[in-house]
Write an enzyme that holds these catalytic residues in place. Structure first.
Site, PDB file in Angstrom:
ATOM      1  N   THR A 175       0.838  -1.202   0.000  1.00 50.54           N
ATOM      2  CA  THR A 175       0.000   0.000   0.000  1.00 50.54           C
ATOM      3  C   THR A 175       0.873   1.253   0.000  1.00 50.54           C
ATOM      4  O   THR A 175       2.002   1.213   0.474  1.00 50.54           O
ATOM      5  CB  THR A 175      -0.871  -0.044   1.276  1.00 50.54           C
ATOM      6  OG1 THR A 175      -1.836  -1.053   1.091  1.00 50.54           O
ATOM      7  CG2 THR A 175      -1.543   1.267   1.595  1.00 50.54           C
ATOM      8  N   ARG A 203     -14.382  -7.356   0.635  1.00 49.96           N
ATOM      9  CA  ARG A 203     -13.558  -7.020   1.798  1.00 49.96           C
ATOM     10  C   ARG A 203     -12.938  -5.615   1.647  1.00 49.96           C
ATOM     11  O   ARG A 203     -12.373  -5.273   0.620  1.00 49.96           O
ATOM     12  CB  ARG A 203     -12.454  -8.066   1.952  1.00 49.96           C
ATOM     13  CG  ARG A 203     -11.500  -7.832   3.141  1.00 49.96           C
ATOM     14  CD  ARG A 203     -10.226  -7.144   2.726  1.00 49.96           C
ATOM     15  NE  ARG A 203      -9.278  -7.035   3.830  1.00 49.96           N
ATOM     16  CZ  ARG A 203      -8.219  -6.222   3.828  1.00 49.96           C
ATOM     17  NH1 ARG A 203      -7.981  -5.459   2.801  1.00 49.96           N
ATOM     18  NH2 ARG A 203      -7.403  -6.185   4.856  1.00 49.96           N
ATOM     19  N   VAL A 204     -13.085  -4.806   2.685  1.00 52.55           N
ATOM     20  CA  VAL A 204     -12.471  -3.481   2.717  1.00 52.55           C
ATOM     21  C   VAL A 204     -11.506  -3.457   3.899  1.00 52.55           C
ATOM     22  O   VAL A 204     -11.825  -3.965   4.973  1.00 52.55           O
ATOM     23  CB  VAL A 204     -13.554  -2.386   2.886  1.00 52.55           C
ATOM     24  CG1 VAL A 204     -12.923  -1.025   3.118  1.00 52.55           C
ATOM     25  CG2 VAL A 204     -14.457  -2.337   1.653  1.00 52.55           C
ATOM     26  N   GLY A 205     -10.319  -2.898   3.685  1.00 51.21           N
ATOM     27  CA  GLY A 205      -9.324  -2.850   4.761  1.00 51.21           C
ATOM     28  C   GLY A 205      -9.324  -1.506   5.471  1.00 51.21           C
ATOM     29  O   GLY A 205     -10.303  -0.760   5.425  1.00 51.21           O
ATOM     30  N   ASP A 206      -8.208  -1.217   6.104  1.00 57.32           N
ATOM     31  CA  ASP A 206      -8.089   0.013   6.883  1.00 57.32           C
ATOM     32  C   ASP A 206      -7.760   1.239   6.033  1.00 57.32           C
ATOM     33  O   ASP A 206      -7.995   2.372   6.457  1.00 57.32           O
ATOM     34  CB  ASP A 206      -6.975  -0.145   7.924  1.00 57.32           C
ATOM     35  CG  ASP A 206      -5.633  -0.390   7.239  1.00 57.32           C
ATOM     36  OD1 ASP A 206      -5.557  -1.305   6.384  1.00 57.32           O
ATOM     37  OD2 ASP A 206      -4.664   0.330   7.539  1.00 57.32           O
ATOM     38  N   THR A 226       0.141   1.181   6.915  1.00 53.10           N
ATOM     39  CA  THR A 226       0.186   0.042   5.994  1.00 53.10           C
ATOM     40  C   THR A 226       0.382  -1.237   6.797  1.00 53.10           C
ATOM     41  O   THR A 226       1.135  -1.245   7.764  1.00 53.10           O
ATOM     42  CB  THR A 226       1.308   0.172   4.954  1.00 53.10           C
ATOM     43  OG1 THR A 226       1.401  -1.056   4.230  1.00 53.10           O
ATOM     44  CG2 THR A 226       2.652   0.486   5.585  1.00 53.10           C
ATOM     45  N   GLY A 227      -0.297  -2.289   6.397  1.00 55.73           N
ATOM     46  CA  GLY A 227      -0.138  -3.553   7.111  1.00 55.73           C
ATOM     47  C   GLY A 227      -1.400  -4.381   7.019  1.00 55.73           C
ATOM     48  O   GLY A 227      -2.249  -4.141   6.156  1.00 55.73           O
ATOM     49  N   GLY A 229      -4.685  -5.138   7.434  1.00 57.02           N
ATOM     50  CA  GLY A 229      -5.750  -4.169   7.671  1.00 57.02           C
ATOM     51  C   GLY A 229      -6.721  -4.484   8.789  1.00 57.02           C
ATOM     52  O   GLY A 229      -7.176  -3.575   9.482  1.00 57.02           O
TER      53      GLY A 229
END
Ligand code: ASP
Length: 308
Positions: A175, A203-206, A226-227, A229
């Site tokens: 990211t 799916r949605v991340g952070d 970043t990581g 999520g």
């Protein structure tokens, strides 16, 4: 000239040091350098932190090396679903998008949403419609394709359904993000991603969630994460760092390290953050082997790094 600073990242969970070739390493440093130069130019000419963040992130979105814009990872269905967010530390305004399939630069769409100031977060077909109505650059979905990411999807599928979440050493996040303080003392943060390889079910991340993968407040700091999520979402990571400064008077480095090393790491939350405080101090904190990253300040000296 007043003080200013800019930091960027191109993702945590880098290629292992033992696996990266000299040419690959050079290409990453060059891409980070280009993004920093572009953002530096904005800040040097007394431009806004928000503009510098957008410009730097756009450079990284346009590079196929990173998991954002061109070069984004594939979903389980073999598509790309991009997400991004942007926040202004002066006004508290924010713009965020997820489930993007044809907008070339999701960070530009975030900027438009932020400026319009009617909503904060748009998803999927609605976000695409908004982009078209507001003259955002759109592309055929094939624009985002790269062979390298296709191979990553095939490998993830061969290793089982939810493979990407099951074999940590194989996860390469990638990211991108930027944080800046401009000559007027204003802060901004932005983050953009393709998410995780083989992601399913929308799916949605952070990265698109204000407070988790991105946050900015002139009183405290600006943060891009970043990581992995899910952990960043559960811990509301970026806002947590800002809150430690605001309510517990932590210095920025201590606040970031507390969240990244003491909270996230014990849970398995691999990743990191880049941050800048209201005095322009830049801080990196990560618990992964590396994090593609770089910074520049008013002196114009650019630093880029990959490993710890
Ligand atoms: N945080 C992103 C996500 O979980 C991945 C990354 O940072 O590369 O979607």
């Amino acid at each position: 000239m007043n003080n200013f600073s800019l930091a960027i990242h191109g993702g945590a969970g880098t290629l292992l040091k033992s696996q990266i070739s000299q040419d690959q390493e050079k290409a990453y440093h060059e891409a980070l350098n280009d993004a920093l130069q572009a953002g530096y130019y904005v800040l040097k000419n007394a431009g806004e932190a928000l503009e510098a963040v957008q410009v730097a992130v756009t450079h990284l979105e346009d590079s196929p090396l990173f998991n954002a814009g061109k070069g984004s990872v594939y979903t389980n269905e073999g598509k790309h679903e991009l997400e991004a967010s942007l926040m202004c530390g002066k006004s508290g305004q924010a713009g965020a998008v997820a489930g993007i399939e044809t907008v070339r630069n999701p960070i530009a769409l975030c900027r438009k949403i932020l400026i319009d100031d009617e909503v904060v977060f748009l998803f999927g077909s609605g976000a695409e419609e908004y982009a078209r109505e507001h003259d955002q650059l759109t592309v055929d979905p094939s624009y985002f394709a790269t062979d390298f990411r296709k191979q990553q999807l095939q490998k993830a599928k061969e290793q089982g359904g939810r493979a990407i979440l099951d074999h940590d050493s194989e996860r390469k996040f990638g990211t991108v993000g930027a944080v800046a303080m401009d000559q007027h003392g204003n802060l901004a943060a932005g983050t953009s991603t393709g998410g995780l390889t083989n992601k399913k079910y929308g799916r949605v991340g952070d990265s698109s969630v204000i407070g988790s993968g991105c946050f900015a407040d002139n009183q405290t700091c600006a943060i891009s994460a970043t990581g992995y999520g899910e952990y960043f979402l559960r811990n509301v990571t970026a806002h947590e760092i800002s809150s430690l400064m605001k309510y517990a008077n932590y210095e920025l480095q201590k606040a970031a390290d507390t969240v990244i090393h003491d909270q996230l790491k014990p849970m398995g939350g691999e990743g990191g953050v880049i941050c800048v405080d209201a005095r322009g101090n830049i801080v990196f904190s990560f618990n992964s082997e590396g994090m593609y990253r770089g910074s520049v300040d008013a002196s114009g000296k650019i630093d880029t790094a990959i490993y710890g």
